[in-house]
Design a protein around this motif. Sequence first.
Motif, PDB file in Angstrom:
ATOM      1  N   LYS A   1       0.762  -1.349   0.051  1.00 43.84           N
ATOM      2  CA  LYS A   1      -0.120   0.017  -0.074  1.00 43.84           C
ATOM      3  C   LYS A   1       0.790   1.221   0.061  1.00 43.84           C
ATOM      4  N   PHE A   2       2.051   1.407   0.504  1.00 44.90           N
ATOM      5  CA  PHE A   2       3.072   2.085   0.433  1.00 44.90           C
ATOM      6  C   PHE A   2       4.072   2.253  -0.272  1.00 44.90           C
ATOM      7  N   PHE A   3       4.520   1.053  -0.889  1.00 50.54           N
ATOM      8  CA  PHE A   3       5.681   1.032  -1.476  1.00 50.54           C
ATOM      9  C   PHE A   3       5.503   0.341  -2.877  1.00 50.54           C
ATOM     10  N   ASP A   4       6.419   0.616  -3.803  1.00 46.25           N
ATOM     11  CA  ASP A   4       6.300  -0.026  -5.250  1.00 46.25           C
ATOM     12  C   ASP A   4       6.933  -1.404  -5.116  1.00 46.25           C
ATOM     13  N   GLU A   5       8.046  -1.640  -4.086  1.00 46.02           N
ATOM     14  CA  GLU A   5       8.592  -2.778  -3.953  1.00 46.02           C
ATOM     15  C   GLU A   5       8.749  -2.899  -2.264  1.00 46.02           C
ATOM     16  N   LEU A   6       8.741  -4.188  -1.553  1.00 51.45           N
ATOM     17  CA  LEU A   6       9.046  -4.134  -0.390  1.00 51.45           C
ATOM     18  C   LEU A   6       9.857  -5.531   0.241  1.00 51.45           C
ATOM     19  N   GLU A   7      10.675  -5.517   1.067  1.00 50.55           N
ATOM     20  CA  GLU A   7      11.388  -6.290   1.615  1.00 50.55           C
ATOM     21  C   GLU A   7      11.335  -6.513   2.980  1.00 50.55           C
ATOM     22  N   ILE A   8      11.064  -7.723   3.644  1.00 45.76           N
ATOM     23  CA  ILE A   8      11.058  -7.905   5.105  1.00 45.76           C
ATOM     24  C   ILE A   8      12.160  -8.929   5.496  1.00 45.76           C
ATOM     25  N   VAL A   9      13.101  -8.821   6.426  1.00 46.61           N
ATOM     26  CA  VAL A   9      14.045  -9.500   6.792  1.00 46.61           C
ATOM     27  C   VAL A   9      13.941 -10.040   8.268  1.00 46.61           C
ATOM     28  N   VAL A  10      13.858 -11.050   8.479  1.00 46.00           N
ATOM     29  CA  VAL A  10      13.804 -11.336  10.027  1.00 46.00           C
ATOM     30  C   VAL A  10      15.088 -12.323  10.523  1.00 46.00           C
ATOM     31  N   GLN A  11      15.571 -11.961  11.536  1.00 40.22           N
ATOM     32  CA  GLN A  11      16.615 -12.724  12.137  1.00 40.22           C
ATOM     33  C   GLN A  11      16.312 -13.092  13.499  1.00 40.22           C
ATOM     34  N   ARG A  12      16.578 -14.285  13.914  1.00 40.07           N
ATOM     35  CA  ARG A  12      16.411 -14.743  15.431  1.00 40.07           C
ATOM     36  C   ARG A  12      17.629 -15.433  15.759  1.00 40.07           C
ATOM     37  N   GLY A  13      18.184 -14.868  16.689  1.00 38.68           N
ATOM     38  CA  GLY A  13      19.780 -15.533  17.318  1.00 38.68           C
ATOM     39  C   GLY A  13      19.629 -15.761  18.589  1.00 38.68           C
ATOM     40  N   ARG A  14      20.609 -16.663  19.038  1.00 38.58           N
ATOM     41  CA  ARG A  14      21.070 -17.163  20.233  1.00 38.58           C
ATOM     42  C   ARG A  14      22.436 -17.272  20.375  1.00 38.58           C
ATOM     43  N   ASP A  15      23.087 -16.576  21.231  1.00 38.03           N
ATOM     44  CA  ASP A  15      24.609 -16.368  21.629  1.00 38.03           C
ATOM     45  C   ASP A  15      25.144 -16.995  22.722  1.00 38.03           C
TER      46      ASP A  15
END
Length: 442
Positions: free
Chosen positions: A10-24
């Motif tokens: 609705k807001f962009f011509d293109e969209l990217e979503i990146v999700v990272q879950r980590g445990r250290d």
Amino acid sequence: MEELIKYGEKFFDELEIVVQRGRDVSVDVELNEISMASTRTNVVTIIRGIKDKRIGIAIIDTADKEEVKKAIESAAKMAKLNNPDEKWHSLPSPGKYREKPKVNEELKEVSPDKLVNFVLEGIKLAKEKDEHITVAGGSAGASWVEVGIYNSQGISVTQEFGHSHIFFEFVGKKEGVVTPGIFEFDAKDNLNLDVEGVVEKGVQKVQWAYKVKEAKNEEVPIIFGPWATSGLLFYTLFPAFSGERLVKKTTPLADKIGESIASEVITMYDDTFHELSIAKAVFDGEGVPTRKTMLIEKGVFKGFVWDNYWAKVYGTESTGHGQRDWRGGGVSIGLNTVVIEEGKKSLEDIIGEIKHGYFVDGVQGAHSSNPDNGNFAVTANPAYLIEDGEIVGSSVFLIAGNIYELLKQATEVSKEQRALPAMYTVITPYIKFENVKIAGKK
């Protein structure tokens, strides 16, 4: 994620979503004692949207759906404030992905206690082998990462992987001699860390370092160990493989494809699926499939590496080398897992053939090198003197030169390879160079 991508459109011509879950999980050691043990978990979601070639980025520390929607709206506001990027083409589309490797599930839930045991075992073994040694610093750690990348061009990929490491800095003090810090390590994509092997190698180097030998100005054969090789190439050579530098004309490798830039004993490629790789990534930081990419084959330069943005600017395709900036949200070109192919001779045999020369285990000052032309000046420390095929003591000296000239002086690579976790993984053998000019340092 499909719902969130549609919301963002609705807001962009293109969209990217990146999700990272980590445990250290990490355990630090200082002066023969454990100084800290910690377990950290984190979630990072990056929104990157494009409207009329204006790019907006938002980063949040949650994957909650409503919070992601708010982040999309925030990124849209940022995009309106930015100037259009006239070079922008589009986000990447899905490609052909390699089969996901089997991962070590034990790394996902490893406890600090297990790492504490690794560290305590290392300290105990070091003191048993040499009472004059102090484990001055080091750490044991295990990481687990889950990454998902989704965009409006159809990419929807996930992956998880983990790795562990153990690292010690040994210092010896004996008969008035204090050695430099001697580093040894092991890193794997499982928990089968070779603590005993790390200590044995480290103690051996400390014992060599007790016998200080003064270096002089001369030309000699030199063996570079994996740590020294990785440190030097990281700053002098690896940046030159970037396609962005080709576009901007800041790489000395422009117009060099197909030409010899190293000795024929040097073959180098990038492949996250190498058996020693500690992060067998199926895709890069923007969802493009990784693949084996030849860089140097028997001394001949084979080509550049690309992310999606600069590949489309140049008119080629991404090689799967888009590296995600988890702080800023953007993407830049970076190597994944660099592999220098092994040889047939053992390190012991290569050392045994040298009448007079040096084994360089580490270099200092490589960060001041010039990747635009490959010039460098470093201090070899620790370095070990070889006489009549045996290591007889330690030394410190200067090496200055050009990485492309040095690579042409390579004559042997060992059959042993080591994996070094740094900004990315480097897997390298020991490399022998002939007629290297050194300057003694008092």
